[in-house]
Scaffold this motif. Structure first.
Motif, PDB file in Angstrom:
ATOM      1  N   GLY A  45       0.821  -1.210   0.000  1.00 28.14           N
ATOM      2  CA  GLY A  45       0.000   0.000   0.000  1.00 28.14           C
ATOM      3  C   GLY A  45       0.853   1.258   0.000  1.00 28.14           C
ATOM      4  O   GLY A  45       0.567   2.221  -0.727  1.00 28.14           O
ATOM      5  N   LEU A  46       1.904   1.246   0.788  1.00 29.84           N
ATOM      6  CA  LEU A  46       2.830   2.383   0.833  1.00 29.84           C
ATOM      7  C   LEU A  46       3.501   2.559  -0.527  1.00 29.84           C
ATOM      8  O   LEU A  46       3.599   3.681  -1.037  1.00 29.84           O
ATOM      9  N   ALA A  47       3.928   1.466  -1.112  1.00 35.29           N
ATOM     10  CA  ALA A  47       4.584   1.523  -2.423  1.00 35.29           C
ATOM     11  C   ALA A  47       3.641   2.085  -3.482  1.00 35.29           C
ATOM     12  O   ALA A  47       4.040   2.916  -4.305  1.00 35.29           O
ATOM     13  N   VAL A  48       2.387   1.653  -3.467  1.00 33.49           N
ATOM     14  CA  VAL A  48       1.401   2.128  -4.441  1.00 33.49           C
ATOM     15  C   VAL A  48       1.194   3.632  -4.300  1.00 33.49           C
ATOM     16  O   VAL A  48       1.227   4.369  -5.282  1.00 33.49           O
ATOM     17  N   ARG A  49       1.010   4.093  -3.083  1.00 36.94           N
ATOM     18  CA  ARG A  49       0.784   5.526  -2.870  1.00 36.94           C
ATOM     19  C   ARG A  49       2.010   6.347  -3.269  1.00 36.94           C
ATOM     20  O   ARG A  49       1.885   7.433  -3.844  1.00 36.94           O
ATOM     21  N   ASN A  50       3.209   5.820  -3.004  1.00 36.14           N
ATOM     22  CA  ASN A  50       4.423   6.527  -3.412  1.00 36.14           C
ATOM     23  C   ASN A  50       4.542   6.584  -4.931  1.00 36.14           C
ATOM     24  O   ASN A  50       4.922   7.615  -5.491  1.00 36.14           O
ATOM     25  N   LEU A  51       4.219   5.483  -5.600  1.00 33.07           N
ATOM     26  CA  LEU A  51       4.271   5.474  -7.068  1.00 33.07           C
ATOM     27  C   LEU A  51       3.248   6.430  -7.673  1.00 33.07           C
ATOM     28  O   LEU A  51       3.529   7.095  -8.671  1.00 33.07           O
ATOM     29  N   LEU A  52       2.078   6.502  -7.077  1.00 27.14           N
ATOM     30  CA  LEU A  52       1.069   7.440  -7.577  1.00 27.14           C
ATOM     31  C   LEU A  52       1.495   8.888  -7.349  1.00 27.14           C
ATOM     32  O   LEU A  52       1.212   9.757  -8.172  1.00 27.14           O
ATOM     33  N   LEU A  54       4.629   9.821  -7.412  1.00 26.40           N
ATOM     34  CA  LEU A  54       5.621  10.031  -8.470  1.00 26.40           C
ATOM     35  C   LEU A  54       4.924  10.312  -9.798  1.00 26.40           C
ATOM     36  O   LEU A  54       5.337  11.208 -10.545  1.00 26.40           O
ATOM     37  N   ALA A  55       3.852   9.592 -10.083  1.00 33.86           N
ATOM     38  CA  ALA A  55       3.097   9.824 -11.320  1.00 33.86           C
ATOM     39  C   ALA A  55       2.548  11.247 -11.348  1.00 33.86           C
ATOM     40  O   ALA A  55       2.585  11.914 -12.387  1.00 33.86           O
ATOM     41  N   ALA A  56       2.063  11.727 -10.215  1.00 33.57           N
ATOM     42  CA  ALA A  56       1.534  13.089 -10.152  1.00 33.57           C
ATOM     43  C   ALA A  56       2.640  14.121 -10.384  1.00 33.57           C
ATOM     44  O   ALA A  56       2.430  15.118 -11.084  1.00 33.57           O
ATOM     45  N   VAL A  57       3.809  13.876  -9.813  1.00 32.44           N
ATOM     46  CA  VAL A  57       4.940  14.788 -10.017  1.00 32.44           C
ATOM     47  C   VAL A  57       5.347  14.779 -11.491  1.00 32.44           C
ATOM     48  O   VAL A  57       5.556  15.838 -12.097  1.00 32.44           O
ATOM     49  N   ASP A  58       5.440  13.581 -12.069  1.00 32.98           N
ATOM     50  CA  ASP A  58       5.799  13.488 -13.486  1.00 32.98           C
ATOM     51  C   ASP A  58       4.788  14.214 -14.363  1.00 32.98           C
ATOM     52  O   ASP A  58       5.157  14.942 -15.277  1.00 32.98           O
ATOM     53  N   ARG A  59       3.513  14.011 -14.074  1.00 31.82           N
ATOM     54  CA  ARG A  59       2.459  14.663 -14.865  1.00 31.82           C
ATOM     55  C   ARG A  59       2.573  16.181 -14.764  1.00 31.82           C
ATOM     56  O   ARG A  59       2.505  16.891 -15.771  1.00 31.82           O
ATOM     57  N   GLU A  68       2.607   7.841 -16.807  1.00 32.67           N
ATOM     58  CA  GLU A  68       1.835   6.636 -17.121  1.00 32.67           C
ATOM     59  C   GLU A  68       2.570   5.386 -16.633  1.00 32.67           C
ATOM     60  O   GLU A  68       1.955   4.473 -16.078  1.00 32.67           O
ATOM     61  N   ARG A  69       3.868   5.338 -16.829  1.00 28.85           N
ATOM     62  CA  ARG A  69       4.660   4.194 -16.389  1.00 28.85           C
ATOM     63  C   ARG A  69       4.550   3.992 -14.872  1.00 28.85           C
ATOM     64  O   ARG A  69       4.344   2.865 -14.403  1.00 28.85           O
ATOM     65  N   SER A  70       4.678   5.061 -14.110  1.00 27.47           N
ATOM     66  CA  SER A  70       4.580   4.958 -12.644  1.00 27.47           C
ATOM     67  C   SER A  70       3.175   4.529 -12.220  1.00 27.47           C
ATOM     68  O   SER A  70       3.034   3.700 -11.315  1.00 27.47           O
ATOM     69  N   ALA A  71       2.162   5.078 -12.867  1.00 29.84           N
ATOM     70  CA  ALA A  71       0.788   4.720 -12.526  1.00 29.84           C
ATOM     71  C   ALA A  71       0.520   3.249 -12.835  1.00 29.84           C
ATOM     72  O   ALA A  71      -0.108   2.538 -12.033  1.00 29.84           O
ATOM     73  N   ARG A  72       1.010   2.781 -13.965  1.00 28.04           N
ATOM     74  CA  ARG A  72       0.829   1.362 -14.320  1.00 28.04           C
ATOM     75  C   ARG A  72       1.599   0.453 -13.371  1.00 28.04           C
ATOM     76  O   ARG A  72       1.121  -0.617 -12.997  1.00 28.04           O
ATOM     77  N   GLN A  73       2.774   0.883 -12.961  1.00 24.47           N
ATOM     78  CA  GLN A  73       3.562   0.099 -12.015  1.00 24.47           C
ATOM     79  C   GLN A  73       2.816  -0.016 -10.687  1.00 24.47           C
ATOM     80  O   GLN A  73       2.872  -1.048 -10.027  1.00 24.47           O
ATOM     81  N   ALA A  74       2.119   1.036 -10.306  1.00 23.00           N
ATOM     82  CA  ALA A  74       1.334   0.998  -9.063  1.00 23.00           C
ATOM     83  C   ALA A  74       0.230  -0.046  -9.136  1.00 23.00           C
ATOM     84  O   ALA A  74      -0.159  -0.610  -8.119  1.00 23.00           O
ATOM     85  N   LEU A  75      -0.261  -0.307 -10.341  1.00 20.37           N
ATOM     86  CA  LEU A  75      -1.343  -1.280 -10.508  1.00 20.37           C
ATOM     87  C   LEU A  75      -0.862  -2.715 -10.537  1.00 20.37           C
ATOM     88  O   LEU A  75      -1.645  -3.633 -10.364  1.00 20.37           O
ATOM     89  N   ASP A  76       0.428  -2.924 -10.796  1.00 18.45           N
ATOM     90  CA  ASP A  76       0.966  -4.285 -10.875  1.00 18.45           C
ATOM     91  C   ASP A  76       1.029  -4.977  -9.540  1.00 18.45           C
ATOM     92  O   ASP A  76       1.158  -4.440  -8.525  1.00 18.45           O
TER      93      ASP A  76
END
Length: 76
Positions: A45-52, A54-59, A68-76
Motif C-alpha cells: 500500500g505504501l509503495a502504491v501511494r508513493n508510485l502514484l 511520483l506519477a503526479a509529479v511526473d504529470r 503513465e509508467r509509474s501509474a501502471r507500475q502501481a497497478l501491478d
C-alpha cells in the motif's frame, strides 16, 4: 527517530506539498526518497501511494510517459 514507513510517508507528504505549490522540481527528490525508503518496508500500500505520487509529479512536470509508467507500475 522513526520507523521507515513513517519516514517514507513524511517524505511523500513533503513532495505533495511542493506539488500543490506548483513546484514539481522540488517535489521530485522527496518522492524519490519516499520510494527508496518505502522499498525497505515491504508494504504494498505504501509503495502504491508513493508510485502514484511520483506519477503526479511526473504529470505536473510534463513527463506524460513517465507518469503513465509509474501509474501502471502501481497497478501491478
Amino acid at each position: 527517530i522513526g520507523d521507515a514507513a513513517s519516514i517514507s510517508l513524511a517524505r511523500r507528504n513533503v513532495a505533495l506539498v511542493h506539488l500543490a505549490l506548483g513546484r514539481p522540481d522540488r517535489a521530485r527528490p522527496h518522492v524519490a526518497e519516499a520510494l527508496r525508503i518505502g522499498a525497505t518496508v515491504g508494504d504494498r500500500g505504501l509503495a502504491v501511494r508513493n508510485l502514484l505520487a511520483l506519477a503526479a509529479v511526473d504529470r505536473a512536470d510534463g513527463r506524460a510517459a513517465e507518469a503513465e509508467r509509474s501509474a501502471r507500475q502501481a497497478l501491478d
